[in-house]
Write a protein that holds these residues in place. Structure first.
Motif, PDB file in Angstrom:
ATOM      1  N   THR A 137       0.824  -1.198   0.000  1.00 51.09           N
ATOM      2  CA  THR A 137       0.000   0.000   0.000  1.00 51.09           C
ATOM      3  C   THR A 137       0.864   1.255   0.000  1.00 51.09           C
ATOM      4  O   THR A 137       0.606   2.211  -0.733  1.00 51.09           O
ATOM      5  CB  THR A 137      -0.935   0.008   1.219  1.00 51.09           C
ATOM      6  N   ASP A 157       2.448   1.663  -3.417  1.00 50.58           N
ATOM      7  CA  ASP A 157       1.477   2.146  -4.399  1.00 50.58           C
ATOM      8  C   ASP A 157       1.207   3.638  -4.201  1.00 50.58           C
ATOM      9  O   ASP A 157       1.101   4.394  -5.176  1.00 50.58           O
ATOM     10  CB  ASP A 157       0.161   1.371  -4.276  1.00 50.58           C
ATOM     11  N   ALA A 158       1.097   4.046  -2.937  1.00 59.20           N
ATOM     12  CA  ALA A 158       0.849   5.459  -2.644  1.00 59.20           C
ATOM     13  C   ALA A 158       2.018   6.317  -3.109  1.00 59.20           C
ATOM     14  O   ALA A 158       1.828   7.407  -3.667  1.00 59.20           O
ATOM     15  CB  ALA A 158       0.613   5.649  -1.144  1.00 59.20           C
ATOM     16  N   THR A 215       1.878   6.628  -6.858  1.00 57.20           N
ATOM     17  CA  THR A 215       0.816   7.542  -7.273  1.00 57.20           C
ATOM     18  C   THR A 215       1.247   8.994  -7.084  1.00 57.20           C
ATOM     19  O   THR A 215       1.052   9.837  -7.964  1.00 57.20           O
ATOM     20  CB  THR A 215      -0.468   7.277  -6.475  1.00 57.20           C
ATOM     21  N   ARG A 216       1.843   9.282  -5.951  1.00 56.63           N
ATOM     22  CA  ARG A 216       2.306  10.644  -5.683  1.00 56.63           C
ATOM     23  C   ARG A 216       3.362  11.061  -6.702  1.00 56.63           C
ATOM     24  O   ARG A 216       3.330  12.187  -7.227  1.00 56.63           O
ATOM     25  CB  ARG A 216       2.877  10.736  -4.267  1.00 56.63           C
ATOM     26  N   ALA A 225      -4.927  14.586 -12.743  1.00 63.29           N
ATOM     27  CA  ALA A 225      -5.339  13.230 -12.372  1.00 63.29           C
ATOM     28  C   ALA A 225      -5.498  12.360 -13.614  1.00 63.29           C
ATOM     29  O   ALA A 225      -5.034  11.209 -13.651  1.00 63.29           O
ATOM     30  CB  ALA A 225      -6.653  13.289 -11.592  1.00 63.29           C
ATOM     31  N   VAL A 251      -5.129   8.415 -12.633  1.00 64.08           N
ATOM     32  CA  VAL A 251      -5.737   8.166 -11.323  1.00 64.08           C
ATOM     33  C   VAL A 251      -7.008   9.000 -11.203  1.00 64.08           C
ATOM     34  O   VAL A 251      -7.305   9.834 -12.066  1.00 64.08           O
ATOM     35  CB  VAL A 251      -4.767   8.517 -10.168  1.00 64.08           C
ATOM     36  N   THR A 252      -7.741   8.803 -10.145  1.00 61.17           N
ATOM     37  CA  THR A 252      -8.956   9.574  -9.915  1.00 61.17           C
ATOM     38  C   THR A 252      -8.609  10.939  -9.300  1.00 61.17           C
ATOM     39  O   THR A 252      -7.516  11.136  -8.757  1.00 61.17           O
ATOM     40  CB  THR A 252      -9.893   8.849  -8.951  1.00 61.17           C
ATOM     41  N   ALA A 275      -7.668  10.798  -5.736  1.00 57.56           N
ATOM     42  CA  ALA A 275      -6.285  10.442  -5.418  1.00 57.56           C
ATOM     43  C   ALA A 275      -5.416  11.686  -5.283  1.00 57.56           C
ATOM     44  O   ALA A 275      -4.466  11.710  -4.494  1.00 57.56           O
ATOM     45  CB  ALA A 275      -5.724   9.519  -6.499  1.00 57.56           C
ATOM     46  N   TRP A 307      -5.911  13.034  -1.916  1.00 51.34           N
ATOM     47  CA  TRP A 307      -5.308  12.160  -0.898  1.00 51.34           C
ATOM     48  C   TRP A 307      -3.863  12.586  -0.617  1.00 51.34           C
ATOM     49  O   TRP A 307      -3.394  12.530   0.514  1.00 51.34           O
ATOM     50  CB  TRP A 307      -5.355  10.713  -1.364  1.00 51.34           C
ATOM     51  N   HIS A 308      -3.196  13.032  -1.663  1.00 55.41           N
ATOM     52  CA  HIS A 308      -1.784  13.379  -1.545  1.00 55.41           C
ATOM     53  C   HIS A 308      -1.522  14.880  -1.390  1.00 55.41           C
ATOM     54  O   HIS A 308      -0.512  15.276  -0.806  1.00 55.41           O
ATOM     55  CB  HIS A 308      -1.016  12.873  -2.768  1.00 55.41           C
TER      56      HIS A 308
END
Length: 206
Positions: A4, A7-8, A11-12, A37, A42-43, A46, A49-50
């Protein structure tokens, strides 16, 4: 859990890369978080989130190339055989060199200097940027103040620090506008040394 976090992190990294690419192509103001995005695959959720907002995203993008306060104050390291002002000069040369050898730095500097309009949406990023500029000048002033005995009589530590900052911003701005103007590797010393000679007595002997 490890997966996790990995993956985070990916994504960042992807979001920052997409922001860099789109900010450079379209400008910061004309680029939306939804576009970033989509480009990153990504959505929009997301993104939030970051990053708190576009201002936060821009700040973190700039942080990737900003010189750290610790690096500036590192020139006062008493274990070095070089004079602190010579080390400060070398940091300036290193900063210019990076324009030629670090594609990310040159791209992000171009975004900051030519593709970023600090609108109300980016007020927090502008405030932090201005704070960091003052902090940088203050730190350089401290270095000059610690070596005031070798400054030219007409130079104060504050004016010396502002002069260095102004020269560097001018060179960054001109090169990112026109990379043919000078060679960041071959010309950095000849561009920077005359200012230090004008500020410091017997510059070539330290």
């Amino acid at each position: 859990m490890r997966r996790t976090k990995e993956d985070a992190k990916k994504t960042r990294t992807a979001l920052l890369a997409s922001a860099e690419r789109l900010f450079l192509a379209n400008g910061v103001t004309r680029t939306s978080l939804s576009q970033i995005a989509h480009d990153a695959g990504v959505t929009r959720g997301a993104v939030y989130w970051h990053f708190e907002n576009k201002s936060d995203l821009l700040n973190q993008l700039l942080d990737q190339v900003r010189i750290s306060p610790e690096k500036i104050m590192g020139v006062t390291n008493h274990n070095s055989s070089q004079h602190p002002l010579r080390l400060l000069r070398d940091l300036c040369v290193e900063g210019l060199n990076a324009l030629a050898i670090d594609q990310q730095k040159s791209s992000i500097m171009k975004i900051l200097l030519h593709r970023c309009e600090f609108t109300d949406e980016l007020i927090a990023a502008e405030a932090r940027h201005n704070f960091l500029i003052i902090q940088l000048i203050d730190q350089c002033e401290q270095i000059f103040a610690s070596n005031i005995e070798i400054l030219q009589p007409s130079a104060t530590p504050r004016m010396a620090a502002i002069s260095i900052h102004t020269l560097m911003i001018g060179l960054f701005t001109d090169w990112t506008r026109n990379p043919q103007l000078f060679d960041p590797i071959a010309d950095s010393g000849p561009l920077i040394d005359p200012l230090f000679r004008g500020l410091v007595r017997n510059w070539d002997s330290i």
